[in-house]
Design a protein around this motif. Structure first.
Motif, PDB file in Angstrom:
ATOM      1  N   GLU A   1       0.825  -1.214   0.000  1.00 23.44           N
ATOM      2  CA  GLU A   1       0.000   0.000   0.000  1.00 23.44           C
ATOM      3  C   GLU A   1       0.854   1.257   0.000  1.00 23.44           C
ATOM      4  OE1 GLU A   1      -2.371  -0.923   3.360  1.00 23.44           O
ATOM      5  OE2 GLU A   1      -3.774  -2.148   2.223  1.00 23.44           O
ATOM      6  N   ALA A   2       1.995   1.191   0.679  1.00 24.47           N
ATOM      7  CA  ALA A   2       2.894   2.345   0.681  1.00 24.47           C
ATOM      8  C   ALA A   2       3.429   2.611  -0.727  1.00 24.47           C
ATOM      9  CB  ALA A   2       4.042   2.106   1.652  1.00 24.47           C
ATOM     10  N   VAL A   3       3.784   1.553  -1.433  1.00 19.74           N
ATOM     11  CA  VAL A   3       4.271   1.711  -2.811  1.00 19.74           C
ATOM     12  C   VAL A   3       3.153   2.262  -3.693  1.00 19.74           C
ATOM     13  CG1 VAL A   3       5.110   0.474  -4.842  1.00 19.74           C
ATOM     14  CG2 VAL A   3       6.040  -0.070  -2.580  1.00 19.74           C
ATOM     15  N   GLN A   4       1.932   1.737  -3.513  1.00 16.38           N
ATOM     16  CA  GLN A   4       0.795   2.240  -4.283  1.00 16.38           C
ATOM     17  C   GLN A   4       0.534   3.713  -4.002  1.00 16.38           C
ATOM     18  OE1 GLN A   4      -2.555  -0.284  -3.401  1.00 16.38           O
ATOM     19  NE2 GLN A   4      -1.486  -2.159  -4.025  1.00 16.38           N
ATOM     20  N   ALA A   5       0.840   4.135  -2.786  1.00 12.11           N
ATOM     21  CA  ALA A   5       0.628   5.536  -2.411  1.00 12.11           C
ATOM     22  C   ALA A   5       1.709   6.447  -2.958  1.00 12.11           C
ATOM     23  CB  ALA A   5       0.568   5.663  -0.890  1.00 12.11           C
ATOM     24  N   GLY A   6       2.738   5.872  -3.581  1.00 10.42           N
ATOM     25  CA  GLY A   6       3.748   6.706  -4.221  1.00 10.42           C
ATOM     26  C   GLY A   6       5.111   6.698  -3.591  1.00 10.42           C
ATOM     27  N   TYR A   7       5.305   5.933  -2.534  1.00 12.36           N
ATOM     28  CA  TYR A   7       6.617   5.848  -1.901  1.00 12.36           C
ATOM     29  C   TYR A   7       7.534   4.941  -2.722  1.00 12.36           C
ATOM     30  CZ  TYR A   7       4.690   8.094   2.261  1.00 12.36           C
ATOM     31  OH  TYR A   7       4.112   8.988   3.122  1.00 12.36           O
ATOM     32  N   ASP A   8       8.810   5.309  -2.787  1.00  5.08           N
ATOM     33  CA  ASP A   8       9.800   4.513  -3.507  1.00  5.08           C
ATOM     34  C   ASP A   8       9.955   3.139  -2.859  1.00  5.08           C
ATOM     35  OD1 ASP A   8      12.212   4.483  -5.452  1.00  5.08           O
ATOM     36  OD2 ASP A   8      13.062   3.881  -3.520  1.00  5.08           O
ATOM     37  N   THR A   9      10.058   2.099  -3.685  1.00  4.48           N
ATOM     38  CA  THR A   9      10.127   0.726  -3.178  1.00  4.48           C
ATOM     39  C   THR A   9      11.310   0.528  -2.250  1.00  4.48           C
ATOM     40  OG1 THR A   9       9.064  -0.125  -5.179  1.00  4.48           O
ATOM     41  CG2 THR A   9      10.271  -1.706  -3.825  1.00  4.48           C
ATOM     42  N   SER A  10      12.470   1.074  -2.604  1.00  4.64           N
ATOM     43  CA  SER A  10      13.652   0.904  -1.755  1.00  4.64           C
ATOM     44  C   SER A  10      13.461   1.596  -0.408  1.00  4.64           C
ATOM     45  CB  SER A  10      14.902   1.445  -2.453  1.00  4.64           C
ATOM     46  OG  SER A  10      14.762   2.834  -2.731  1.00  4.64           O
ATOM     47  N   THR A  11      12.790   2.741  -0.396  1.00  9.99           N
ATOM     48  CA  THR A  11      12.510   3.452   0.857  1.00  9.99           C
ATOM     49  C   THR A  11      11.568   2.625   1.731  1.00  9.99           C
ATOM     50  OG1 THR A  11      12.776   5.620  -0.196  1.00  9.99           O
ATOM     51  CG2 THR A  11      11.509   5.545   1.861  1.00  9.99           C
ATOM     52  N   VAL A  12      10.544   2.065   1.109  1.00  4.98           N
ATOM     53  CA  VAL A  12       9.576   1.246   1.846  1.00  4.98           C
ATOM     54  C   VAL A  12      10.260   0.009   2.424  1.00  4.98           C
ATOM     55  CG1 VAL A  12       7.506  -0.182   1.608  1.00  4.98           C
ATOM     56  CG2 VAL A  12       7.604   2.068   0.515  1.00  4.98           C
ATOM     57  N   ASN A  13      11.054  -0.675   1.609  1.00  7.37           N
ATOM     58  CA  ASN A  13      11.743  -1.880   2.082  1.00  7.37           C
ATOM     59  C   ASN A  13      12.675  -1.565   3.241  1.00  7.37           C
ATOM     60  OD1 ASN A  13      10.486  -3.579   0.259  1.00  7.37           O
ATOM     61  ND2 ASN A  13      12.090  -3.369  -1.285  1.00  7.37           N
ATOM     62  N   ALA A  14      13.392  -0.444   3.150  1.00  4.65           N
ATOM     63  CA  ALA A  14      14.320  -0.070   4.216  1.00  4.65           C
ATOM     64  C   ALA A  14      13.578   0.278   5.502  1.00  4.65           C
ATOM     65  CB  ALA A  14      15.180   1.113   3.772  1.00  4.65           C
ATOM     66  N   PHE A  15      12.438   0.949   5.361  1.00  2.76           N
ATOM     67  CA  PHE A  15      11.665   1.349   6.544  1.00  2.76           C
ATOM     68  C   PHE A  15      11.121   0.132   7.285  1.00  2.76           C
ATOM     69  CE2 PHE A  15       7.554   2.330   8.521  1.00  2.76           C
ATOM     70  CZ  PHE A  15       7.918   3.348   9.392  1.00  2.76           C
ATOM     71  N   PHE A  16      10.588  -0.838   6.545  1.00  7.57           N
ATOM     72  CA  PHE A  16       9.937  -1.989   7.177  1.00  7.57           C
ATOM     73  C   PHE A  16      10.892  -3.150   7.465  1.00  7.57           C
ATOM     74  CE2 PHE A  16       6.124   0.045   5.363  1.00  7.57           C
ATOM     75  CZ  PHE A  16       5.278  -0.014   6.452  1.00  7.57           C
ATOM     76  N   ALA A  17      12.147  -3.053   7.058  1.00  2.29           N
ATOM     77  CA  ALA A  17      13.095  -4.153   7.258  1.00  2.29           C
ATOM     78  C   ALA A  17      13.235  -4.490   8.745  1.00  2.29           C
ATOM     79  CB  ALA A  17      14.467  -3.793   6.683  1.00  2.29           C
ATOM     80  N   GLY A  18      13.003  -5.748   9.087  1.00  7.85           N
ATOM     81  CA  GLY A  18      13.159  -6.193  10.473  1.00  7.85           C
ATOM     82  C   GLY A  18      11.987  -5.900  11.377  1.00  7.85           C
ATOM     83  N   THR A  19      10.877  -5.436  10.824  1.00  9.79           N
ATOM     84  CA  THR A  19       9.707  -5.135  11.655  1.00  9.79           C
ATOM     85  C   THR A  19       9.219  -6.397  12.376  1.00  9.79           C
ATOM     86  OG1 THR A  19       8.996  -3.433  10.091  1.00  9.79           O
ATOM     87  CG2 THR A  19       7.357  -4.224  11.671  1.00  9.79           C
ATOM     88  N   ARG A  20       8.955  -6.251  13.674  1.00  8.91           N
ATOM     89  CA  ARG A  20       8.494  -7.406  14.443  1.00  8.91           C
ATOM     90  C   ARG A  20       7.331  -7.002  15.337  1.00  8.91           C
ATOM     91  NH1 ARG A  20       9.755  -7.726  19.716  1.00  8.91           N
ATOM     92  NH2 ARG A  20      11.132  -6.129  20.587  1.00  8.91           N
ATOM     93  N   GLN A  21       6.529  -7.987  15.661  1.00 12.72           N
ATOM     94  CA  GLN A  21       5.420  -7.765  16.590  1.00 12.72           C
ATOM     95  C   GLN A  21       5.958  -7.682  18.006  1.00 12.72           C
ATOM     96  OE1 GLN A  21       2.461 -10.885  16.582  1.00 12.72           O
ATOM     97  NE2 GLN A  21       0.814  -9.419  16.961  1.00 12.72           N
ATOM     98  N   ASP A  22       5.529  -6.675  18.759  1.00 12.91           N
ATOM     99  CA  ASP A  22       6.032  -6.445  20.113  1.00 12.91           C
ATOM    100  C   ASP A  22       4.934  -6.795  21.122  1.00 12.91           C
ATOM    101  OD1 ASP A  22       7.137  -5.554  22.486  1.00 12.91           O
ATOM    102  OD2 ASP A  22       8.015  -3.754  21.604  1.00 12.91           O
ATOM    103  N   GLU A  23       5.101  -7.936  21.775  1.00 17.78           N
ATOM    104  CA  GLU A  23       4.104  -8.380  22.751  1.00 17.78           C
ATOM    105  C   GLU A  23       4.041  -7.444  23.956  1.00 17.78           C
ATOM    106  OE1 GLU A  23       1.890 -10.714  22.516  1.00 17.78           O
ATOM    107  OE2 GLU A  23       2.554 -11.393  20.533  1.00 17.78           O
ATOM    108  N   ARG A  24       5.157  -6.778  24.271  1.00 12.64           N
ATOM    109  CA  ARG A  24       5.147  -5.822  25.396  1.00 12.64           C
ATOM    110  C   ARG A  24       4.161  -4.694  25.124  1.00 12.64           C
ATOM    111  NH1 ARG A  24       9.870  -2.831  27.297  1.00 12.64           N
ATOM    112  NH2 ARG A  24      10.282  -2.496  25.086  1.00 12.64           N
TER     113      ARG A  24
END
Length: 389
Positions: free
Chosen positions: A35-58
């Motif tokens: 959705e971020a790419v569809q909204a116009g964000y560069d793919t490399s920027t999106v991939n770098a931003f979300f790289a390593g994203t994890r769910q935080d149970e805390r």
């Protein structure tokens, strides 16, 4: 929580507002990326931003463990307001006098208001939270309890990252995604961030000037009226009709004065100002008149107890006396509050969730039942009311 800035909302696809929550977490992240790419964000920027994203149970545990807001006003305010916190607030006022003078000139907001938020949110910047902000926001957007509040903040954080003002791996803050000394959400930073110290960056974590000016700008945007009061302690007559009390009912100051309401310190505000009479623990406890600026506090935090305490502490930092606690009737414990809410629901009242929290809808329902039963309609639930229901 605030809405996404209009400038950012305009660049997002309509599907973002109605996107699904839940499901597999990594699949959810992939959907955000698409959705971020569809909204116009560069793919490399999106991939770098979300790289390593994890769910935080805390984060999820913190979201579900906000029992402190169930405390009554007197207990809650005494817990948050100490002599040390008051003393340090006065020291901060002196140390950052030039910034507060600038705020007062630009926005007409008293320094006590910002000092109280600074104190309660991060203990004057001493503890700003150690949750990874990106992970916290994605976790709460994935969770189906309040995704409409948090999903836009993920994209606001992405916008900050694209501007070079957010590090997805290192930016930390509160469990709910707020950042900096006065705890602002990414969308708030985008819309209201101020480089007050002139170093070319909006540094809410390290610059008191930036944090305080940004907070003031946000309050101004939310409707703060310059150089007007927000809260004042009052004394009420014994024969006052208490059904007129509560945040949803307003009279002019002149009308309250005619009904026998008097200021406990100084004089009441402008006679033409509308004001609500607040009795946080009933007619035997403290009493306050809340002026239009008090309503702006609810744009910062939805908890009545927190808002009233923050507004009262702002008064204390401005030199007001300690409130008169009185001798209020004992309130209900968590189990009793839930039982009360169930009984109110059974009588057709909308109290929202049965959560044991005395929120605005529960207070309104209590007040209506008190009127029906011929009790003092002060919206403060007691064991006697519970038994009668």
């Amino acid at each position: 929580m605030r809405l996404l800035p209009l400038a950012l909302a305009a660049c997002l696809s309509p599907s973002l507002a109605a996107a699904q929550c839940g499901g597999g977490f990594q699949q959810f992240v992939s959907q955000l990326k698409d959705e971020a790419v569809q909204a116009g964000y560069d793919t490399s920027t999106v991939n770098a931003f979300f790289a390593g994203t994890r769910q935080d149970e805390r984060v999820l545990r913190a979201d579900r463990a906000q029992g402190v807001f169930q405390k009554p006003f007197i207990e809650f305010s005494r817990r948050l307001i100490s002599q040390d916190r008051l003393r340090r607030g006065l020291q901060m006022s002196q140390a950052h006098d030039s910034t507060f003078q600038r705020i007062e000139r630009t926005y007409g907001i008293n320094r006590g208001v910002l000092l109280a938020f600074w104190a309660f949110e991060t203990d004057y910047g001493g503890y700003q939270g150690d949750f990874n902000t990106r992970d916290a926001l994605v976790t709460l957007a994935h969770d189906c309890r309040r995704p409409e509040l948090f999903r836009p903040q993920v994209f606001a954080a992405l916008e900050l990252y694209q501007k070079g003002d957010f590090d997805p791996k290192r930016t930390t803050g509160a469990w709910a995604g707020e950042i900096g000394m006065v705890q602002m959400l990414p969308s708030d930073i985008l819309e209201h961030g101020v480089d007050a110290d002139g170093d070319g960056k909006v540094s809410l974590k390290t610059s008191p000037a930036d944090a305080l000016m940004s907070g003031a700008r946000m309050l101004s945007h939310l409707g703060w009226q310059p150089n007007q009061p927000w809260l004042q302690e009052v004394t009420i007559p014994a024969d006052l009709d208490l059904s007129d009390s509560g945040t949803g009912r307003k009279r002019s100051v002149a009308e309250w004065r005619a009904l026998g309401v008097t200021a406990r310190q100084g004089a009441l505000a402008d006679p033409d100002l509308p004001a609500s009479l607040l009795l946080p623990q009933g007619h035997k406890g403290p009493a306050f008149l809340a002026y239009p600026n008090f309503d702006v506090y609810f744009e910062w935090n939805q908890s009545f107890t927190y808002v009233l305490t923050a507004a009262y502490f702002a008064n204390r930092l401005e030199g007001s006396a300690i409130y008169h606690a009185g001798q209020p009737d004992e309130g209900l414990n968590d189990a009793q509050m839930k039982q009360l809410q169930e009984k109110l629901q059974a009588r057709g009242h909308d109290v929202g969730a049965v959560d044991g929290i005395l929120g605005a809808r529960t207070r309104a329902a209590v007040q209506k039942e008190q009127q029906r039963l011929g009790l003092p309609a002060d919206a403060w639930p007691t064991a006697d009311l519970l038994q009668r229901l």
